[in-house]
Design a protein around this motif. Structure first.
Motif: not given
Ligand SMILES: [Zn+2]
Length: 340
Positions: A13-42
């Motif tokens: 119940e603590v999980l909230k679907y909400e608006d957050v600021p867009d990440p600002q990639p550095r010049k040495d980073q890649v910005l990825v549009r997430v299409k799928a994210c799998a769950l783990n026990h972690l």
């Protein structure tokens, strides 16, 4: 962008679907549009509260998607490339990192644990984390690979050096890491006994290649192992269940056998009779994730189709609570995946 975050530790119940600021990639980073994210026990442990997790927090270690933006300093990657992300985060310059043993780094963590993860629409990461995927692999399949296949590879190939003819007992064959372990043990030429909690999961474990199966709720694991191995015991036990099965796992080993563990889903307070440990000359091995080199090694087999990601069920990102509940109740066979 949209994300699933939590501002306090607790149940789904603590999980909230909400608006957050867009990440600002550095010049040495890649910005990825997430299409799928799998769950783990972690994800469940992090949500319940782990040391070092800063709030509010975004979960999610296993990410696949498209490259949305390439930093000025990056070469060799193009906007639109389909990729998966290596989940490992490490310093890159300590003695362990330069040896290629990133999982020994003092700063080692994974996306979604020590830093924000992929339960969101965009994520910025260093180029080294970005691995292009073949067109045959869906985003859901690609996201189902990294953590569990890397972990199982490090345990069975690197630590236990599984070889043809070995008998391997895989606890929880229906879990993400268990379904990867069955396939990797078979790839190494071993014979596999898998345990699972219902008939459906036992059937699916056999489909993945398990030679024998044990219902761990209805049968005593060590008794069944004795029957299957003509009283000899197994060469290797693949553990991650913990307290509920640990004594049975130890009892199932043959003299000189190896027990390797990467988790304690049912609790960490396991008992070991030290007389058994030394008299049977057992080897207990602890395992945590794996290295970048091992990830590339196991991905070759995934990309060639020899190892198959097992997708259980997909949920829209906004239904993250339901996805967490499915994993918490062990209803899944393989990976539960979120789609932003
Ligand atoms: Zn390091």
């Amino acid at each position: 962008m949209k994300a699933v975050r939590f501002h306090e530790f607790g149940g789904p119940e603590v999980l909230k679907y909400e608006d957050v600021p867009d990440p600002q990639p550095r010049k040495d980073q890649v910005l990825v549009r997430v299409k799928a994210c799998a769950l783990n026990h972690l994800d469940l442990w992090v949500r319940k509260g782990l040391p070092g997790v800063k709030l509010p927090h975004i979960n999610g270690s296993d990410i696949a998607g498209d490259i949305a933006e390439v930093g000025e300093y990056i070469t060799g990657l193009t906007k639109g490339d389909r990729v998966l992300l290596a989940p490992m985060v490490y310093c890159g310059h300590c003695e362990f990192c330069v040896h290629g043993e990133q999982n020994m780094c003092r700063q080692f963590t994974v996306l979604g644990n020590g830093v924000d993860g992929g339960n969101c629409e965009f994520i910025a990461v260093p180029q080294i984390n970005v691995i292009p995927i073949p067109s045959e692999l869906t985003y859901d399949e690609a996201a189902s690979v990294p953590l569990v296949f890397l972990t199982a590879w490090h345990m069975l190939v690197t630590l236990c050096q599984t070889k043809p003819g070995d008998m391997v007992l895989v606890l929880g064959g229906g879990s993400g890491v268990g379904s990867a372990a069955i396939q990797i043990a078979k790839l190494m030429g071993a014979r596999v006994i898998a345990t699972a909690g219902d008939e459906n999961k036992l059937d699916q474990s056999r489909e993945l290649g398990a030679d024998y199966t044990i219902n761990h709720y209805q049968q005593k694991i060590s008794d069944e192992v004795k029957k299957i191995t003509a009283k000899v015991g197994v060469d290797i036990v693949f553990e991650h269940v913990g307290q509920a099965t640990f004594e049975e796992s130890v009892r199932s080993l043959k003299p000189g056998g190896k027990l390797v563990t990467c988790g304690a889903t049912t609790g960490s307070d396991a008992k070991v009779d030290l007389r058994v440990l030394f008299a049977k000359q057992l080897k207990f091995l602890g395992s945590y994730m794996g290295t970048m080199g091992e990830l590339h090694a196991v991905l070759k087999h995934v990309f060639s189709g020899k190892l198959k990601p097992v997708v259980d069920k997909t949920f829209p990102l906004r239904e993250a609570r339901a996805a967490h509940k499915r994993l918490e109740k062990s209803q899944q066979f393989g990976k539960v995946v979120l789609n932003p």
